[in-house]
Design a protein around this motif. Structure first.
Motif, PDB file in Angstrom:
ATOM      1  N   ASP A 121       0.886  -1.265  -0.289  1.00 35.37           N
ATOM      2  CA  ASP A 121       0.495   0.290   0.251  1.00 35.37           C
ATOM      3  C   ASP A 121       1.047   1.104  -0.183  1.00 35.37           C
ATOM      4  OD1 ASP A 121      -3.027   1.365   0.664  1.00 35.37           O
ATOM      5  OD2 ASP A 121      -2.143   2.444   2.165  1.00 35.37           O
ATOM      6  N   ALA A 122       1.747   1.430   0.700  1.00 35.42           N
ATOM      7  CA  ALA A 122       2.663   2.540   0.776  1.00 35.42           C
ATOM      8  C   ALA A 122       3.525   2.458  -0.907  1.00 35.42           C
ATOM      9  CB  ALA A 122       4.001   1.913   1.811  1.00 35.42           C
ATOM     10  N   SER A 123       3.784   1.436  -2.031  1.00 39.67           N
ATOM     11  CA  SER A 123       4.513   1.823  -2.685  1.00 39.67           C
ATOM     12  C   SER A 123       3.904   2.221  -3.846  1.00 39.67           C
ATOM     13  CB  SER A 123       5.051   0.860  -2.719  1.00 39.67           C
ATOM     14  OG  SER A 123       5.483  -0.090  -1.673  1.00 39.67           O
ATOM     15  N   SER A 124       3.948   2.660  -4.573  1.00 44.06           N
ATOM     16  CA  SER A 124       3.862   3.378  -5.803  1.00 44.06           C
ATOM     17  C   SER A 124       4.002   2.651  -7.047  1.00 44.06           C
ATOM     18  CB  SER A 124       4.102   5.083  -6.309  1.00 44.06           C
ATOM     19  OG  SER A 124       4.955   5.833  -5.904  1.00 44.06           O
ATOM     20  N   ASN A 125       3.293   3.174  -8.127  1.00 43.12           N
ATOM     21  CA  ASN A 125       4.750   2.234  -9.605  1.00 43.12           C
ATOM     22  C   ASN A 125       5.498   2.982  -9.640  1.00 43.12           C
ATOM     23  OD1 ASN A 125       1.397   1.370  -9.856  1.00 43.12           O
ATOM     24  ND2 ASN A 125       1.450   3.059 -11.890  1.00 43.12           N
ATOM     25  N   GLU A 126       5.717   3.793  -9.196  1.00 41.27           N
ATOM     26  CA  GLU A 126       7.648   4.321  -9.446  1.00 41.27           C
ATOM     27  C   GLU A 126       8.196   3.621  -8.293  1.00 41.27           C
ATOM     28  OE1 GLU A 126       4.868   6.253  -9.088  1.00 41.27           O
ATOM     29  OE2 GLU A 126       5.338   6.943 -11.447  1.00 41.27           O
ATOM     30  N   THR A 127       8.179   3.382  -7.630  1.00 43.94           N
ATOM     31  CA  THR A 127       8.833   3.298  -6.208  1.00 43.94           C
ATOM     32  C   THR A 127       8.641   1.553  -6.219  1.00 43.94           C
ATOM     33  OG1 THR A 127       7.251   3.826  -4.823  1.00 43.94           O
ATOM     34  CG2 THR A 127       8.598   5.335  -4.935  1.00 43.94           C
ATOM     35  N   ARG A 128       7.852   0.601  -6.917  1.00 43.27           N
ATOM     36  CA  ARG A 128       7.753  -0.695  -6.080  1.00 43.27           C
ATOM     37  C   ARG A 128       9.355  -1.788  -6.504  1.00 43.27           C
ATOM     38  NH1 ARG A 128       2.935  -1.405  -8.914  1.00 43.27           N
ATOM     39  NH2 ARG A 128       2.021  -0.658  -6.926  1.00 43.27           N
ATOM     40  N   GLY A 129       9.739  -1.370  -7.170  1.00 44.12           N
ATOM     41  CA  GLY A 129      10.687  -2.224  -7.642  1.00 44.12           C
ATOM     42  C   GLY A 129      11.604  -2.167  -6.642  1.00 44.12           C
ATOM     43  N   LYS A 130      11.879  -0.278  -6.708  1.00 42.53           N
ATOM     44  CA  LYS A 130      12.520  -0.308  -5.744  1.00 42.53           C
ATOM     45  C   LYS A 130      12.918  -0.893  -3.900  1.00 42.53           C
ATOM     46  CE  LYS A 130      14.065   3.995  -7.615  1.00 42.53           C
ATOM     47  NZ  LYS A 130      14.404   5.319  -7.672  1.00 42.53           N
ATOM     48  N   ALA A 131      11.116  -0.972  -3.468  1.00 43.65           N
ATOM     49  CA  ALA A 131      10.870  -1.650  -2.259  1.00 43.65           C
ATOM     50  C   ALA A 131      11.287  -2.702  -2.283  1.00 43.65           C
ATOM     51  CB  ALA A 131       9.132  -1.158  -2.092  1.00 43.65           C
ATOM     52  N   LEU A 132      10.637  -3.523  -3.431  1.00 39.91           N
ATOM     53  CA  LEU A 132      11.093  -5.234  -3.629  1.00 39.91           C
ATOM     54  C   LEU A 132      12.331  -5.162  -3.267  1.00 39.91           C
ATOM     55  CD1 LEU A 132       8.147  -6.503  -6.219  1.00 39.91           C
ATOM     56  CD2 LEU A 132       8.858  -6.812  -3.922  1.00 39.91           C
ATOM     57  N   SER A 133      13.529  -4.705  -3.634  1.00 38.94           N
ATOM     58  CA  SER A 133      15.026  -4.486  -3.503  1.00 38.94           C
ATOM     59  C   SER A 133      15.402  -4.062  -2.358  1.00 38.94           C
ATOM     60  CB  SER A 133      15.414  -3.942  -4.220  1.00 38.94           C
ATOM     61  OG  SER A 133      15.311  -4.060  -5.804  1.00 38.94           O
ATOM     62  N   ILE A 134      14.843  -3.277  -1.286  1.00 42.57           N
ATOM     63  CA  ILE A 134      15.042  -3.042  -0.171  1.00 42.57           C
ATOM     64  C   ILE A 134      14.569  -4.211   0.650  1.00 42.57           C
ATOM     65  CG2 ILE A 134      14.740  -2.105   1.819  1.00 42.57           C
ATOM     66  CD1 ILE A 134      14.636   0.555  -0.202  1.00 42.57           C
ATOM     67  N   TYR A 135      13.035  -4.524   0.235  1.00 45.78           N
ATOM     68  CA  TYR A 135      12.661  -5.448   1.032  1.00 45.78           C
ATOM     69  C   TYR A 135      13.696  -7.356   0.992  1.00 45.78           C
ATOM     70  CZ  TYR A 135       9.669  -8.897   3.254  1.00 45.78           C
ATOM     71  OH  TYR A 135       7.996  -9.862   3.197  1.00 45.78           O
ATOM     72  N   LEU A 136      14.204  -7.329   0.330  1.00 45.80           N
ATOM     73  CA  LEU A 136      15.096  -8.326  -0.166  1.00 45.80           C
ATOM     74  C   LEU A 136      16.393  -8.262   0.199  1.00 45.80           C
ATOM     75  CD1 LEU A 136      16.040 -10.950  -1.696  1.00 45.80           C
ATOM     76  CD2 LEU A 136      16.688  -9.731  -3.304  1.00 45.80           C
ATOM     77  N   MET A 137      17.059  -7.168   0.588  1.00 41.11           N
ATOM     78  CA  MET A 137      17.825  -6.870   0.787  1.00 41.11           C
ATOM     79  C   MET A 137      17.347  -7.004   3.031  1.00 41.11           C
ATOM     80  SD  MET A 137      20.080  -4.029  -0.909  1.00 41.11           S
ATOM     81  CE  MET A 137      18.878  -2.707  -1.405  1.00 41.11           C
ATOM     82  N   VAL A 138      16.519  -6.887   3.623  1.00 44.38           N
ATOM     83  CA  VAL A 138      16.632  -6.667   4.805  1.00 44.38           C
ATOM     84  C   VAL A 138      16.251  -8.069   5.153  1.00 44.38           C
ATOM     85  CG1 VAL A 138      14.014  -6.315   6.418  1.00 44.38           C
ATOM     86  CG2 VAL A 138      15.003  -4.553   5.078  1.00 44.38           C
ATOM     87  N   GLN A 139      15.518  -9.031   4.296  1.00 44.80           N
ATOM     88  CA  GLN A 139      15.281 -10.530   4.169  1.00 44.80           C
ATOM     89  C   GLN A 139      16.614 -11.283   4.649  1.00 44.80           C
ATOM     90  OE1 GLN A 139      12.608 -11.871   0.609  1.00 44.80           O
ATOM     91  NE2 GLN A 139      11.394 -11.897   3.216  1.00 44.80           N
ATOM     92  N   MET A 140      16.897 -10.935   3.518  1.00 45.85           N
ATOM     93  CA  MET A 140      18.713 -11.841   3.845  1.00 45.85           C
ATOM     94  C   MET A 140      19.168 -11.140   4.837  1.00 45.85           C
ATOM     95  SD  MET A 140      18.738 -14.096   0.983  1.00 45.85           S
ATOM     96  CE  MET A 140      18.006 -14.155  -0.772  1.00 45.85           C
TER      97      MET A 140
END
Length: 428
Positions: A121-140
């Motif tokens: 919900d917090a991600s827009s079309n422009e930031t969704r890919g970046k949010a996924l990248s950060i989320y992946l780094m946080v998980q690892m």
């Protein structure tokens, strides 16, 4: 990137603490169970139970959220996780731990779905890919940090069980106290497995195999390390190598994915992962080779997960992508349930190196089946004129992240098409 961090830092902090807690309990149970004299079969059943709970939760948690809301589901499941983590060292027997792992798997998946719906919900079309990248780094980063904590404590005591319980409890605060309102929650009905197999047999086969590989890495790596005589510190380093290499190689493989035939890349990545696993199998007893093999398998298998999703999307219409993600997750989950059970049997039958033979067999099977598929269908059957762009996705995905990733694929593809239309046309 900075905008995404400042806008969703509370969610990322909460997810980091959750991943540390989850990474701790996975490794800790393998080490403690072996120390308590649990058989390999018992440990494999315990590890498999987590993925059974995870799979059920991916289907039922969305209904719970729609019925009682995000906050209640998040608080209820999170409190249950904390309670079960503390009970582990009190009820030390395979049956209790198996039941606990089913509950933990169900609750962790539910908590992830709830928190990730806020992230979506917090991600827009422009930031969704970046949010996924950060989320992946946080998980690892959370899983790797968990291994360091394990190496600093006493596996036979209570403290290491209390720490993940506390961390999971603390994870609620930044998420629930963030100012964002509860998002609307809708889920897409998964595509029928039969239709998904018809669309991309290689993607479905690979997802099933990868489920087994990931569950072996997450559940049985500590058991294997303990059985071959590694110290707790060495086991933590070995498991960390799997996830660090997964993060480091995610983006180079993604870059290649957008610039070459994805099916050929799947074949090469799988064969390299299989060969890496054979190193420790053929030359056992050397810690350096164990770490190298772990890094190669982790570095190939985890990016392969996102690569397979992108490959499947190449053969799907945009309106089918979100539905396909649910089907692929289900296939992956079934493979994950079977993975630890098969590894446990192989370790009993052929010895501890059955762990490496299992991962090698599955990785090589993906590569060989990919070769076979090149003789059955050409790449000219891709639905779109251009392949959809690669988006980094963790192997520990829930339906929410899978659908966010699919939306990111569609958004990125739309941007590419829009850019190409704006380019000046050159006369022939």
């Amino acid at each position: 990137m900075f905008q995404v961090l400042t806008g969703s830092w509370a969610l990322f902090l909460g997810m980091f603490l959750l991943m540390v807690g989850n990474g701790l309990q996975g490794t800790l149970l393998g080490l403690r169970g072996d120390q308590e004299g649990f058989s390999t079969l018992s440990l494999s059943i315990i590890m498999s139970a987590y993925f059974l709970g995870f799979l059920f939760s991916s289907r039922f948690t969305p209904k719970l959220i729609q019925r009682v809301g995000h906050v209640r589901v998040f608080a209820a499941l999170g409190s249950t996780i904390s309670a079960v983590l503390i009970i582990y060292p009190v009820l030390v027997d395979p049956i209790s731990w198996t039941i606990g792992r089913v509950i933990i798997g169900f609750c962790f998946c539910g908590v992830y779905i709830t928190a990730e719906s806020w992230l979506n919900d917090a991600s827009s079309n422009e930031t969704r890919g970046k949010a996924l990248s950060i989320y992946l780094m946080v998980q690892m980063a959370g899983v790797v940090f968990a291994q360091w904590i394990v190496s600093q404590g006493d596996v036979s005591g209570y403290v290491l069980f209390i720490i993940p319980s506390v961390l999971v409890s603390l994870a609620f605060a930044p998420v629930l106290l963030s100012a964002r309102p509860m998002p609307a929650f809708e889920t897409t009905k998964p595509m029928k497995i039969k239709d998904l197999i018809n669309a991309s047999p290689l993607a479905c086969f690979s997802m099933f195999m990868l489920g087994g590989i990931f569950s072996a890495q997450f559940g049985m790596s500590a058991v294997y390390g303990n059985r071959v005589g590694l110290s707790v510190g060495e086991i933590s380093f070995f498991i960390s190598a799997i996830y660090v290499s997964a993060l480091v190689l995610q983006y180079p493989i993604g870059w290649l994915s957008d610039r070459m035939d994805r099916r050929r890349l799947i074949i090469w990545v799988s064969l390299i992962g299989g060969a890496g696993s054979l190193i420790a199998f053929l030359v056992p007893g050397y810690f350096a080779l164990i770490v190298i093999s772990g890094a190669i398998v982790g570095g190939m298998s985890n990016p392969l997960y996102a690569l397979v999703i992108a490959y499947a999307n190449d053969y799907l219409d945009k309106e089918d992508m979100a539905a396909a993600s649910g089907g692929l997750l289900f296939i992956n989950g079934v493979g994950a349930i079977a993975g630890p059970l098969i590894v446990g049997v192989m370790m009993d039958v052929i010895g501890n190196n059955g762990y490496w033979l299992f991962t090698a067999s599955l990785m090589l099977a993906i590569g060989l089946y990919g070769m076979y598929r090149t003789t059955q269908r050409s790449r000219t059957e891709i639905v779109e004129a251009e392949s959809v762009p690669y988006t980094p996705v963790s192997a520990a995905s829930t339906p929410v992240v899978a659908e966010v990733a699919q939306e990111a694929y569609i958004d990125a593809e739309a941007d590419i098409l829009e850019t190409s239309e704006d380019l000046p046309k050159v006369a022939p």
